[in-house]
Design a protein around this motif. Structure first.
Motif, PDB file in Angstrom:
ATOM      1  N   VAL A 152       0.853  -1.206   0.000  1.00 54.78           N
ATOM      2  CA  VAL A 152       0.000   0.000   0.000  1.00 54.78           C
ATOM      3  C   VAL A 152       0.880   1.244   0.000  1.00 54.78           C
ATOM      4  O   VAL A 152       0.615   2.214  -0.727  1.00 54.78           O
ATOM      5  N   PRO A 162      -5.776   4.772  -1.975  1.00 58.09           N
ATOM      6  CA  PRO A 162      -5.855   3.641  -1.038  1.00 58.09           C
ATOM      7  C   PRO A 162      -6.959   2.650  -1.390  1.00 58.09           C
ATOM      8  O   PRO A 162      -6.825   1.451  -1.131  1.00 58.09           O
ATOM      9  N   SER A 166      -6.108  -1.227  -1.835  1.00 58.34           N
ATOM     10  CA  SER A 166      -6.738  -2.238  -0.977  1.00 58.34           C
ATOM     11  C   SER A 166      -7.442  -3.304  -1.799  1.00 58.34           C
ATOM     12  O   SER A 166      -7.335  -4.499  -1.509  1.00 58.34           O
ATOM     13  N   ARG A 170      -6.439  -7.243  -1.869  1.00 60.72           N
ATOM     14  CA  ARG A 170      -7.416  -8.294  -1.536  1.00 60.72           C
ATOM     15  C   ARG A 170      -7.483  -9.335  -2.647  1.00 60.72           C
ATOM     16  O   ARG A 170      -7.499 -10.534  -2.382  1.00 60.72           O
TER      17      ARG A 170
END
Length: 189
Positions: A152, A162, A166, A170
């Motif tokens: 990140v 972000p 993210s 994932r």
């Protein structure tokens, strides 16, 4: 009477070259500009800064920069396009980081917006995905939380938001878990 024996108060003889420091300053400034442009393309702002650092008078600098722009040696719109292309390819920068880079180089908003419009969402996401996968592979042996935090941070430095970071992490973790499940080994081993 030779030109050397004339007094400083006397005007130059008819046809003799007048001593004028301005052409010398102009030729020095031109040489500075040409040297700067020979090394790599530059924005008008960067060239103006180079002239100012060398002590070139502002009026002369503006006149020369206008002339170089007029003949096509300086083209901020083309420079912005080139900068966006090269920074995306070499460093994988997102639009946000590219916009910051263009501002730092002194590119006007109009030219910056035109250049940034060439970057579409799909291409930006694909760049982020490639960067992430490369980082993820190179950080084997680390805890998943550490890998995710570092990934990140890397994407943020490149200008990616972000939310995108993210989501991509994932996806990568899910794909890694599915591979581990399919191979029969527990996740994290």
């Amino acid at each position: 009477m030779s030109p050397r024996s004339r007094s400083a108060a006397e005007p130059p003889e008819e046809g003799a070259a007048a001593v004028d420091p301005e052409p010398e300053a102009e030729s020095v400034a031109r040489a500075i500009l040409l040297r700067q442009l020979a090394g790599a393309p530059r924005s008008r702002h960067q060239l103006a800064q180079a002239l100012a650092r060398k002590g070139v008078e502002e009026g002369l600098a503006d006149r020369l920069l206008d002339r170089f722009t007029e003949v096509g040696l300086i083209d901020d719109a083309e420079y912005a396009q080139m900068l966006v292309r090269s920074q995306r390819e070499s460093r994988g920068l997102a639009r946000r980081a590219l916009a910051q880079e263009l501002r730092r180089k002194g590119i006007e908003d109009e030219h910056a917006q035109e250049a940034l419009a060439t970057v579409d969402d799909e291409a930006e996401e694909e760049s982020a995905r490639r960067l992430l996968e490369r980082r993820w592979r190179s950080s084997t042996g680390l805890a998943p939380e550490v890998k995710a935090r570092r990934a990140v941070a890397m994407l943020a430095r490149k200008g990616y938001g972000p939310g995108l970071a993210s989501r991509l992490i994932r996806e990568l973790v899910d794909a890694e878990a599915a591979e581990a499940w399919d191979s029969g080994s527990p996740v994290g081993d």
